[in-house]
Design a protein around this motif. Structure first.
Motif, PDB file in Angstrom:
ATOM      1  N   SER A 131       0.834  -1.198   0.000  1.00  0.00           N
ATOM      2  CA  SER A 131       0.000   0.000   0.000  1.00  0.00           C
ATOM      3  C   SER A 131       0.869   1.248   0.000  1.00  0.00           C
ATOM      4  O   SER A 131       1.727   1.410   0.864  1.00  0.00           O
ATOM      5  N   LEU A 132       0.633   2.106  -0.982  1.00  0.00           N
ATOM      6  CA  LEU A 132       1.302   3.395  -1.057  1.00  0.00           C
ATOM      7  C   LEU A 132       0.326   4.465  -0.610  1.00  0.00           C
ATOM      8  O   LEU A 132      -0.860   4.414  -0.939  1.00  0.00           O
ATOM      9  N   LEU A 133       0.830   5.473   0.114  1.00  0.00           N
ATOM     10  CA  LEU A 133      -0.032   6.495   0.685  1.00  0.00           C
ATOM     11  C   LEU A 133       0.548   7.875   0.447  1.00  0.00           C
ATOM     12  O   LEU A 133       1.758   8.079   0.593  1.00  0.00           O
ATOM     13  N   CYS A 134      -0.308   8.800   0.061  1.00  0.00           N
ATOM     14  CA  CYS A 134       0.061  10.217   0.007  1.00  0.00           C
ATOM     15  C   CYS A 134      -0.955  10.962   0.864  1.00  0.00           C
ATOM     16  O   CYS A 134      -2.110  11.144   0.464  1.00  0.00           O
ATOM     17  N   LYS A 135      -0.542  11.364   2.070  1.00  0.00           N
ATOM     18  CA  LYS A 135      -1.458  12.010   3.009  1.00  0.00           C
ATOM     19  C   LYS A 135      -1.916  13.378   2.515  1.00  0.00           C
ATOM     20  O   LYS A 135      -3.033  13.794   2.783  1.00  0.00           O
ATOM     21  N   GLN A 136      -1.050  14.068   1.793  1.00  0.00           N
ATOM     22  CA  GLN A 136      -1.383  15.425   1.358  1.00  0.00           C
ATOM     23  C   GLN A 136      -2.608  15.462   0.444  1.00  0.00           C
ATOM     24  O   GLN A 136      -3.414  16.374   0.517  1.00  0.00           O
ATOM     25  N   ILE A 137      -2.760  14.448  -0.413  1.00  0.00           N
ATOM     26  CA  ILE A 137      -3.932  14.412  -1.295  1.00  0.00           C
ATOM     27  C   ILE A 137      -4.942  13.361  -0.823  1.00  0.00           C
ATOM     28  O   ILE A 137      -5.926  13.111  -1.496  1.00  0.00           O
ATOM     29  N   ASN A 138      -4.671  12.756   0.338  1.00  0.00           N
ATOM     30  CA  ASN A 138      -5.584  11.787   0.951  1.00  0.00           C
ATOM     31  C   ASN A 138      -5.922  10.650  -0.012  1.00  0.00           C
ATOM     32  O   ASN A 138      -7.082  10.346  -0.245  1.00  0.00           O
ATOM     33  N   LYS A 139      -4.870  10.037  -0.560  1.00  0.00           N
ATOM     34  CA  LYS A 139      -5.085   8.959  -1.522  1.00  0.00           C
ATOM     35  C   LYS A 139      -4.161   7.789  -1.206  1.00  0.00           C
ATOM     36  O   LYS A 139      -3.007   7.978  -0.846  1.00  0.00           O
ATOM     37  N   GLU A 140      -4.706   6.592  -1.362  1.00  0.00           N
ATOM     38  CA  GLU A 140      -3.953   5.366  -1.133  1.00  0.00           C
ATOM     39  C   GLU A 140      -4.138   4.457  -2.346  1.00  0.00           C
ATOM     40  O   GLU A 140      -5.221   4.372  -2.910  1.00  0.00           O
ATOM     41  N   ILE A 141      -3.058   3.803  -2.736  1.00  0.00           N
ATOM     42  CA  ILE A 141      -3.102   2.847  -3.842  1.00  0.00           C
ATOM     43  C   ILE A 141      -2.534   1.524  -3.346  1.00  0.00           C
ATOM     44  O   ILE A 141      -1.471   1.491  -2.723  1.00  0.00           O
ATOM     45  N   ASP A 142      -3.267   0.441  -3.608  1.00  0.00           N
ATOM     46  CA  ASP A 142      -2.825  -0.894  -3.211  1.00  0.00           C
ATOM     47  C   ASP A 142      -2.370  -1.676  -4.437  1.00  0.00           C
ATOM     48  O   ASP A 142      -3.031  -1.648  -5.468  1.00  0.00           O
ATOM     49  N   ILE A 143      -1.262  -2.372  -4.276  1.00  0.00           N
ATOM     50  CA  ILE A 143      -0.796  -3.320  -5.280  1.00  0.00           C
ATOM     51  C   ILE A 143      -1.050  -4.695  -4.680  1.00  0.00           C
ATOM     52  O   ILE A 143      -0.518  -5.020  -3.622  1.00  0.00           O
ATOM     53  N   ILE A 144      -1.894  -5.468  -5.328  1.00  0.00           N
ATOM     54  CA  ILE A 144      -2.334  -6.756  -4.792  1.00  0.00           C
ATOM     55  C   ILE A 144      -1.627  -7.886  -5.536  1.00  0.00           C
ATOM     56  O   ILE A 144      -1.516  -7.854  -6.762  1.00  0.00           O
ATOM     57  N   ILE A 145      -1.166  -8.887  -4.773  1.00  0.00           N
ATOM     58  CA  ILE A 145      -0.575 -10.093  -5.348  1.00  0.00           C
ATOM     59  C   ILE A 145      -1.489 -11.257  -4.983  1.00  0.00           C
ATOM     60  O   ILE A 145      -1.684 -11.556  -3.799  1.00  0.00           O
ATOM     61  N   GLY A 146      -2.085 -11.860  -5.999  1.00  0.00           N
ATOM     62  CA  GLY A 146      -3.018 -12.970  -5.772  1.00  0.00           C
ATOM     63  C   GLY A 146      -2.338 -14.170  -5.141  1.00  0.00           C
ATOM     64  O   GLY A 146      -1.243 -14.557  -5.543  1.00  0.00           O
ATOM     65  N   THR A 147      -3.002 -14.782  -4.175  1.00  0.00           N
ATOM     66  CA  THR A 147      -2.431 -15.917  -3.447  1.00  0.00           C
ATOM     67  C   THR A 147      -2.268 -17.149  -4.331  1.00  0.00           C
ATOM     68  O   THR A 147      -1.201 -17.756  -4.379  1.00  0.00           O
ATOM     69  N   ALA A 148      -3.306 -17.518  -5.035  1.00  0.00           N
ATOM     70  CA  ALA A 148      -3.290 -18.765  -5.800  1.00  0.00           C
ATOM     71  C   ALA A 148      -2.667 -18.609  -7.178  1.00  0.00           C
ATOM     72  O   ALA A 148      -2.091 -19.548  -7.710  1.00  0.00           O
ATOM     73  N   THR A 149      -2.782 -17.423  -7.757  1.00  0.00           N
ATOM     74  CA  THR A 149      -2.343 -17.255  -9.145  1.00  0.00           C
ATOM     75  C   THR A 149      -1.070 -16.439  -9.290  1.00  0.00           C
ATOM     76  O   THR A 149      -0.382 -16.542 -10.288  1.00  0.00           O
ATOM     77  N   GLY A 150      -0.779 -15.585  -8.320  1.00  0.00           N
ATOM     78  CA  GLY A 150       0.362 -14.690  -8.445  1.00  0.00           C
ATOM     79  C   GLY A 150       0.066 -13.478  -9.304  1.00  0.00           C
ATOM     80  O   GLY A 150       0.939 -12.672  -9.579  1.00  0.00           O
ATOM     81  N   ARG A 151      -1.186 -13.366  -9.729  1.00  0.00           N
ATOM     82  CA  ARG A 151      -1.578 -12.220 -10.554  1.00  0.00           C
ATOM     83  C   ARG A 151      -1.366 -10.935  -9.757  1.00  0.00           C
ATOM     84  O   ARG A 151      -1.639 -10.874  -8.560  1.00  0.00           O
ATOM     85  N   ILE A 152      -0.903  -9.892 -10.441  1.00  0.00           N
ATOM     86  CA  ILE A 152      -0.596  -8.619  -9.789  1.00  0.00           C
ATOM     87  C   ILE A 152      -1.485  -7.541 -10.408  1.00  0.00           C
ATOM     88  O   ILE A 152      -1.529  -7.389 -11.625  1.00  0.00           O
ATOM     89  N   TRP A 153      -2.208  -6.828  -9.562  1.00  0.00           N
ATOM     90  CA  TRP A 153      -3.040  -5.742 -10.048  1.00  0.00           C
ATOM     91  C   TRP A 153      -3.020  -4.566  -9.073  1.00  0.00           C
ATOM     92  O   TRP A 153      -2.595  -4.709  -7.936  1.00  0.00           O
ATOM     93  N   ILE A 154      -3.491  -3.431  -9.559  1.00  0.00           N
ATOM     94  CA  ILE A 154      -3.469  -2.181  -8.790  1.00  0.00           C
ATOM     95  C   ILE A 154      -4.905  -1.798  -8.456  1.00  0.00           C
ATOM     96  O   ILE A 154      -5.772  -1.792  -9.310  1.00  0.00           O
ATOM     97  N   ASN A 155      -5.116  -1.477  -7.195  1.00  0.00           N
ATOM     98  CA  ASN A 155      -6.415  -1.034  -6.716  1.00  0.00           C
ATOM     99  C   ASN A 155      -6.259   0.397  -6.187  1.00  0.00           C
ATOM    100  O   ASN A 155      -5.553   0.627  -5.220  1.00  0.00           O
ATOM    101  N   LYS A 156      -6.919   1.345  -6.857  1.00  0.00           N
ATOM    102  CA  LYS A 156      -6.815   2.757  -6.458  1.00  0.00           C
ATOM    103  C   LYS A 156      -7.958   3.111  -5.527  1.00  0.00           C
ATOM    104  O   LYS A 156      -9.114   3.072  -5.906  1.00  0.00           O
ATOM    105  N   ASN A 157      -7.609   3.447  -4.295  1.00  0.00           N
ATOM    106  CA  ASN A 157      -8.606   3.825  -3.286  1.00  0.00           C
ATOM    107  C   ASN A 157      -8.502   5.319  -3.019  1.00  0.00           C
ATOM    108  O   ASN A 157      -7.420   5.824  -2.781  1.00  0.00           O
ATOM    109  N   ILE A 158      -9.632   5.982  -3.013  1.00  0.00           N
ATOM    110  CA  ILE A 158      -9.664   7.394  -2.623  1.00  0.00           C
ATOM    111  C   ILE A 158     -10.351   7.465  -1.279  1.00  0.00           C
ATOM    112  O   ILE A 158     -11.503   7.080  -1.141  1.00  0.00           O
ATOM    113  N   ASN A 159      -9.621   7.953  -0.288  1.00  0.00           N
ATOM    114  CA  ASN A 159     -10.163   8.004   1.088  1.00  0.00           C
ATOM    115  C   ASN A 159     -11.058   9.202   1.257  1.00  0.00           C
ATOM    116  O   ASN A 159     -10.910  10.213   0.734  1.00  0.00           O
TER     117      ASN A 159
END
Length: 159
Positions: A131-159
């Motif tokens: 999880s990457l975080l920038c407090k100044q713009i109140n935004k967090e981005i998660d990089i997810i690694i799948g357990t069974a497949t190893g697939r890697i994707w990005i989930n952009k969360n706006i707090n």
């Protein structure tokens, strides 16, 4: 014969001078906010770009595991806001620092902060999340690694 009055105070409407003053005041207000707006745009771009770079590094490590190079790994150092790539011989080959104002909120692959993959592209210690975080713009981005497949994707969360 009628004489016109010189009293023009009863006119309705606004003068050209009042319009110019209003435009000047609004322009000053807008230009005082512009630098902060531009900085937020830049920080958002840096955060998304950094997430893309980390995800791509993880994909490279995963793809190298398909080729039999299973000793490659990435180690996340949350305290230093940096991460290290270790090559096939187990030695550190690269260090990357996060840009200013961007921090790791967390980084784990299974139970550790080191991500590596098996020859089948599956994470050795289970899935993970960086999880990457920038407090100044109140935004967090998660990089997810799948357990069974190893697939890697990005989930952009706006707090």
């Amino acid at each position: 014969m009628k004489v016109r009055s010189k009293n023009t105070k009863n006119r309705q409407g606004i003068t050209f001078f009042e319009v110019i003053i209003t435009i000047l005041i609004v322009s000053i207000c807008l230009f005082s906010l512009l630098p902060a707006y531009i900085e937020n745009i830049i920080l958002n771009w840096q955060l998304e770009n950094q997430a893309d770079l980390i995800a791509e590094d993880l994909r490279i490590i995963r793809n190298s595991a398909f080729n039999g190079e299973t000793n490659n790994s990435i180690l996340f150092d949350i305290g230093q806001n940096s991460y290290y790539i270790f090559s096939n011989n187990g030695k550190q080959s690269s260090k990357f620092d996060l840009p200013n104002k961007i921090t790791f909120k967390n980084a784990y692959c299974g139970s550790s902060n080191r991500c590596s993959f098996s020859i089948h592209g599956v994470p050795n210690e289970g899935g993970g999340k960086i999880s990457l975080l920038c407090k100044q713009i109140n935004k967090e981005i998660d990089i997810i690694i799948g357990t069974a497949t190893g697939r890697i994707w990005i989930n952009k969360n706006i707090n």
